[in-house]
Design an enzyme around this catalytic site. Structure first.
Site, PDB file in Angstrom:
ATOM      1  N   ASP A 164       0.772  -1.002   0.067  1.00 19.39           N
ATOM      2  CA  ASP A 164      -0.086   0.000   0.163  1.00 19.39           C
ATOM      3  C   ASP A 164       1.042   0.989  -0.026  1.00 19.39           C
ATOM      4  OD1 ASP A 164      -1.902   1.592   0.950  1.00 19.39           O
ATOM      5  OD2 ASP A 164      -3.108  -0.025   0.983  1.00 19.39           O
ATOM      6  N   SER A 184      -7.098   3.722  -1.380  1.00 19.81           N
ATOM      7  CA  SER A 184      -6.954   1.748  -0.887  1.00 19.81           C
ATOM      8  C   SER A 184      -8.860   1.765  -1.719  1.00 19.81           C
ATOM      9  CB  SER A 184      -7.092   2.126   0.429  1.00 19.81           C
ATOM     10  OG  SER A 184      -5.248   2.389   0.852  1.00 19.81           O
ATOM     11  N   ARG A 214      -5.102  15.361   5.467  1.00 21.04           N
ATOM     12  CA  ARG A 214      -4.384  13.861   5.268  1.00 21.04           C
ATOM     13  C   ARG A 214      -4.070  14.019   3.794  1.00 21.04           C
ATOM     14  NH1 ARG A 214      -4.062   9.539   8.873  1.00 21.04           N
ATOM     15  NH2 ARG A 214      -3.756   7.277   7.765  1.00 21.04           N
ATOM     16  N   ASP A 215      -5.921  13.960   2.862  1.00 22.39           N
ATOM     17  CA  ASP A 215      -5.966  13.365   1.299  1.00 22.39           C
ATOM     18  C   ASP A 215      -4.897  14.761   0.514  1.00 22.39           C
ATOM     19  OD1 ASP A 215      -6.754  10.808   1.881  1.00 22.39           O
ATOM     20  OD2 ASP A 215      -8.330  11.401   2.099  1.00 22.39           O
ATOM     21  N   ARG A 236     -11.481   5.892  12.840  1.00 21.04           N
ATOM     22  CA  ARG A 236     -12.064   3.805  12.038  1.00 21.04           C
ATOM     23  C   ARG A 236     -11.358   2.654  13.042  1.00 21.04           C
ATOM     24  NH1 ARG A 236      -9.429   3.950   6.000  1.00 21.04           N
ATOM     25  NH2 ARG A 236      -6.820   3.236   7.136  1.00 21.04           N
ATOM     26  N   ARG A 296     -17.613   7.674   1.131  1.00 19.42           N
ATOM     27  CA  ARG A 296     -16.610   6.319   1.588  1.00 19.42           C
ATOM     28  C   ARG A 296     -17.184   5.833   2.740  1.00 19.42           C
ATOM     29  NH1 ARG A 296      -9.621   5.353   1.317  1.00 19.42           N
ATOM     30  NH2 ARG A 296     -10.338   4.068   3.267  1.00 19.42           N
ATOM     31  N   ASP A 322       1.987   3.280   2.962  1.00 18.31           N
ATOM     32  CA  ASP A 322       0.475   4.460   2.701  1.00 18.31           C
ATOM     33  C   ASP A 322       0.658   5.060   4.189  1.00 18.31           C
ATOM     34  OD1 ASP A 322      -1.411   5.753   1.935  1.00 18.31           O
ATOM     35  OD2 ASP A 322      -3.060   4.194   3.078  1.00 18.31           O
TER      36      ASP A 322
END
Length: 492
Positions: free
Chosen positions: A11, A61, A147-148, A184, A248, A386
């Site tokens: 990843d 991902s 983060r993204d 999560r 998502r 990742d």
């Protein structure tokens, strides 16, 4: 050609010809060096239309694993929602119309950035506009990203949202970093902080934009912004409607559970809410209306292997477990016949630069045990490139790559001993670009291609212009199973 096969997903490791700020290039990686010299290899596309995303959109991902596991390009929710907004279909959605008719006050919750991994700012704004034009009293609850997208890009995003809300007559109610709102990993203390903020029991400020700037001044970036509320916000009422705009599912499930589940036991709650609407199906156990139902994906790689009576092992650590199970299996939670799943807990650290090896060595052991046991097919994800890449810590990310390299060496030795074929690839890039030319940290995914290596009997070359959707057919070819018509061609 018939051989058992291991599919290794590294990843967040991609190919960047620029070696500057490239943690993959900087790492000591004898296993990779051996692979480049001795094993047929090529590059695969992992972004944009190649994985069912808009052109130029970085992969992620969820999308990557679904593409790998289904063996086809599935147009993602991001593309579907964009089209529904463009052609005015979203405002005609029956579930949305029902909620807006039932609830006078409506809360819009979601990640506010243009990262496109979990959400899009344009979707958030479109929903605010639809609800406001319908005459509802609307409250915006923005979750900051970092983060993204880059760690301090939130200031421009939130400035944009604040102005948009003011022009629409919408309340800009709360602000919180995704570290708390979108956990999560069952760190319920984080979600509790956000829950209390939504109820109007958080730190009160006169101006959320100024609060964000003050957080930056104290070296707190977007991902880690503590929950705060506008001083005029009085909290959610039980009869209010709540719309989640993240498409998502994995980082919204816990929050939905806290707000809606009658069986929740992790902490005491003052209120639970019934009128929820989610952008996509977050979990089959939530009996909630959704805006975009999931598409049925049949004849996935895992299904074909199971129907053939072969055994398979899916393993990863917590952070990527959903990806090698739910997403890899086409958005299905159920265990297939002869499928074994091994979950390795991720280390309990605040951010993974504190432990760059994460749980890679334990994951590696699970794979070796699977090979020794004789599993016909094994899929494994190594999260390090990742998850450590997302921290922006260059030296820690080098160590993360080196941990993956060590594990690859051990698995490949074990595979050779037991006559297993293997395919190694990544779902998307990240760690190969850690800073831009100006020295700004890059913590997001990249749009670069990724490596693919195939070691199997009779394979000497990989075709050009292939993508992640060509991997499933390749595995089936190695296993000597029929490739279903829904799948794209094999890599060789």
């Amino acid at each position: 050609m018939k051989q058992k096969c291991v599919l290794i997903i590294t990843d967040g490791i991609g190919y960047n010809k620029n070696s500057k700020f490239n943690a993959f290039e900087a790492a000591k990686k004898p296993s990779y060096e051996k692979l480049f010299k001795e094993v047929p290899n090529s590059l695969l596309k992992t972004s944009g239309l190649a994985v069912g995303l808009p052109e130029g959109q970085m992969g992620n991902s969820e999308v990557g694993h679904m593409c790998i596991g289904s063996g086809r390009i599935i147009y993602q929710n991001l593309v579907r929602i964009n089209k529904a907004i463009e052609n005015k279909e979203l405002e005609k959605n029956e579930n949305l119309k029902k909620l807006l008719a039932k609830c006078k006050r409506v809360h819009i919750i979601g990640l506010y950035s243009d990262g496109g991994v979990h959400s899009m700012d344009t979707h958030f704004k479109a929903m605010l506009e639809i609800c406001a034009k319908n005459g509802n009293e609307v409250f915006a609850h923005a979750i900051t990203d970092g983060r993204d997208v880059s760690p301090k890009s939130g200031l421009n995003f939130i400035k944009d949202l604040k102005e948009f809300c003011e022009n629409l007559g919408v309340h800009f109610a709360t602000l919180c970093g995704r570290f708390y709102a979108m956990d999560r990993d069952k760190r319920w203390d984080r979600v509790k902080e956000y829950y209390e903020c939504l109820l109007g029991k958080a730190y009160k400020v006169p101006n959320l934009l100024e609060y964000l700037q003050k957080s930056y001044d104290e070296n707190v970036t977007d991902e880690f912004i503590k929950a705060a509320q506008n001083e005029n916000y009085k909290g959610m009422r039980e009869e209010d409607g709540i719309i989640f705009i993240n498409f998502r599912n994995d980082r919204m499930k816990q929050l939905v559970e806290v707000l809606n589940s009658k069986d929740f036991k992790e902490f005491e709650r003052e209120k639970i809410f019934e009128n929820l609407l989610t952008m996509s199906v977050y979990d089959d156990k939530f009996k909630l209306p959704v805006l975009f139902e999931k598409e049925k994906i049949e004849n996935t790689l895992a299904q074909v292997i199971s129907k053939a009576g072969l055994s398979q092992l899916h393993t990863a650590e917590t952070e990527k477990y959903a990806h090698v199970t739910f997403f890899f299996n086409g958005g299905k939670e159920e265990l297939l016949e002869n499928e074994t799943r091994v979950l390795i807990p991720s280390p309990k650290v605040k951010t993974y630069d504190e432990k760059p090896q994460m749980s890679a060595f334990e994951v590696c052991d699970a794979v070796k045990k699977g090979i020794e046991k004789g599993e016909d097919f094994i899929v494994v994800n190594f999260a390090n490139g990742d998850m450590v890449g997302h921290t922006g810590d260059f030296n820690a990310t080098i160590k993360a790559v080196e941990a993956v390299d060590t594990c690859l060496g051990e698995i490949l030795e074990c595979a050779k001993k037991h006559d297993y074929a293997f395919i190694i690839t990544s779902d998307h890039g990240n760690c190969e670009a850690m800073q831009d030319e100006k020295g700004n940290l890059l913590t997001n995914h990249t749009t670069f291609d990724v490596f693919v290596f195939v070691q199997a009997r009779g394979v000497s070359k990989i075709k050009d212009n292939m993508g992640l959707s060509n991997i499933a057919a390749s595995v089936l070819k190695i296993l000597d199973l029929e490739i279903p018509k829904e799948m794209n061609e094999a890599l060789f």
